[in-house]
Design an enzyme around this catalytic site. Structure first.
Site: not given
Ligand code: PLP
Length: 400
Positions: A92, A114, A382
């Site tokens: 993020k 948000e 992610s």
């Molecule tokens: C917020 C988040 C997501 C989901 O958000 P996307 O915009 O779909 O990427 C996925 N993985 C993690 C670790 C997150 O914090």
């Protein structure tokens, strides 16, 4: 598909996207679109972005061969793009750095955001502290209760957390409230949206900032194995980590792209957050048109996922378009499969993944055994899972 090039000048990805907002927000979006167009063509803007990604976030994040997990599964080789190693623990921050730099360029001294589980709120509070900006984070009152550690993190970072008491008192309502606040204070305020959704130009802008994931991965895979993976897979909430990985691969037709939605208790139940996999109709929410979970009256329905970051009834408009084009496949992983993948990565690789990322891993865990040992699956990891240990402990019936 030749020369994929979206969105169009009106902010549409095929029939998805656009800017469905009240008249009062149109000038703000136009100002933003204009500023972004100028920044996008300014090498100095990208130099500042790359500088922070390197020295503040710690990029490039490595690609890692999960050899023990691959061996255990007995099929394709699983590689991980390690977004979990970024400062603040997820992808993020790539986006919040980009938007904060744009806010600074536009002379805005105040940012709002948000947040649902608090991850985007923390990433926004982080960059606000880094760039010396005032920060207000809108968060559903129920989420504030459920996510106390992230609320405290944001406060430590100097942000003001604003509780939202309307509607279901969760992310959807927090986003509505942030948009209302933006209308009221557009002169000095920049709204940092946390995923590749919202009205144009946000989906394009967030994608461009997150593309660092896919651009790095392409170089790194070539260097590591002399070619690109057979499959690239990412979880999809609003869709920012997934589009960041996929976009640089769209014209590489030999690379299969798979987006994994949150199947919750099953896409056949009404407890999931998988708009595309459950064939949801098109609708408008938070200023954009896309596939959207809704009832027969067009009312947005409640969602469920074990992972808070995927618990959203919509999906970024570019994903809906890529699904229409057939370029990206969207499938769902249920809560149970995600938890199993979470355990496997902990035990076989010594990496605690975010529950969101565990959905992408779950796809690889299910599919790798059906593939050859010389084939390669690249999973976008992610984020890290430290934030999720309380949830996992509770599900396992363990008291911490
Ligand atoms: C917020 C988040 C997501 C989901 O958000 P996307 O915009 O779909 O990427 C996925 N993985 C993690 C670790 C997150 O914090």
């Amino acid at each position: 598909m030749q020369n994929y090039s979206f969105p169009d000048e009106r902010g549409f990805f095929g029939e998805h996207g656009g800017a469905y907002v009240s008249e009062t927000l149109i000038p703000a979006l136009q100002e933003l679109a204009q500023a972004y167009r100028e920044a996008k063509n300014d090498p100095a803007f990208w130099a500042a972005f790359r500088h922070d990604l390197k020295h503040y976030v710690g990029r490039p994040s490595p690609v890692y061969h999960a050899a023990r997990l691959s061996e255990q599964l007995g099929g394709a080789q699983i590689w991980l793009k390690r977004e979990d190693l970024n400062h603040t623990g997820a992808h993020k921050v790539n986006n919040t750095i980009g938007q904060a730099l744009l806010a600074k360029r536009m002379g805005k001294k105040r940012v709002i955001a948000e947040t649902g589980a608090g991850q985007h709120g923390v990433a926004s509070a982080t960059v606000a502290a880094r760039f010396g900006m005032e920060c207000h984070v809108y968060m559903g009152a129920d989420d504030i209760q459920r996510q106390a550690p992230n609320v405290f993190r944001m406060k430590l970072l100097g942000a003001n957390v604003v509780g939202v008491d309307s509607g279901s008192r969760t992310l959807k309502d927090a986003m509505n409230e942030a948009m209302r606040e933006w209308v009221a204070r557009v002169d000095d305020t920049f709204y940092i949206i946390g995923t590749a959704a919202g009205p144009a130009p946000y989906p394009e802008m967030v994608r461009d900032f997150q593309c660092v994931i896919g651009n790095e991965a392409k170089e790194q895979m070539l260097e590591a194995i002399g070619r690109q993976p057979d499959v690239a897979v990412a979880c999809v909430g609003g869709g920012s980590n997934a589009i960041g990985l996929f976009f640089p691969y769209i014209d590489e037709k030999n690379v299969r792209l798979v987006g994994v939605e949150a199947g919750g208790k099953g896409v056949e139940t009404d407890e999931h957050a998988a708009p595309i996999s459950s064939n949801a109709p098109i609708g408008v929410l938070h200023g954009f048109r896309s596939y959207l979970m809704q009832d027969e009256h067009g009312q947005v329905v409640g969602t469920h996922s074990v992972s808070a970051g995927l618990d959203y009834p919509g999906i970024g408009p570019e994903h809906s378009h890529l699904a229409d084009l057939g370029r990206v496949e969207y499938q769902a992983a249920n809560d149970d499969a995600a938890l199993e993948a979470f355990d496997l990565l902990c035990r076989y690789e010594g990496i605690i993944p975010a529950l969101e990322s565990s959905h992408a891993l779950a796809w690889a865990v299910a599919e790798a055994p059906k593939m050859g040992k010389d084939q390669v699956i690249l999973v976008n990891l992610s984020g890290r899972g430290d934030k999720d240990i309380n949830t996992v402990a509770k599900l396992k019936g363990i008291e911490l």
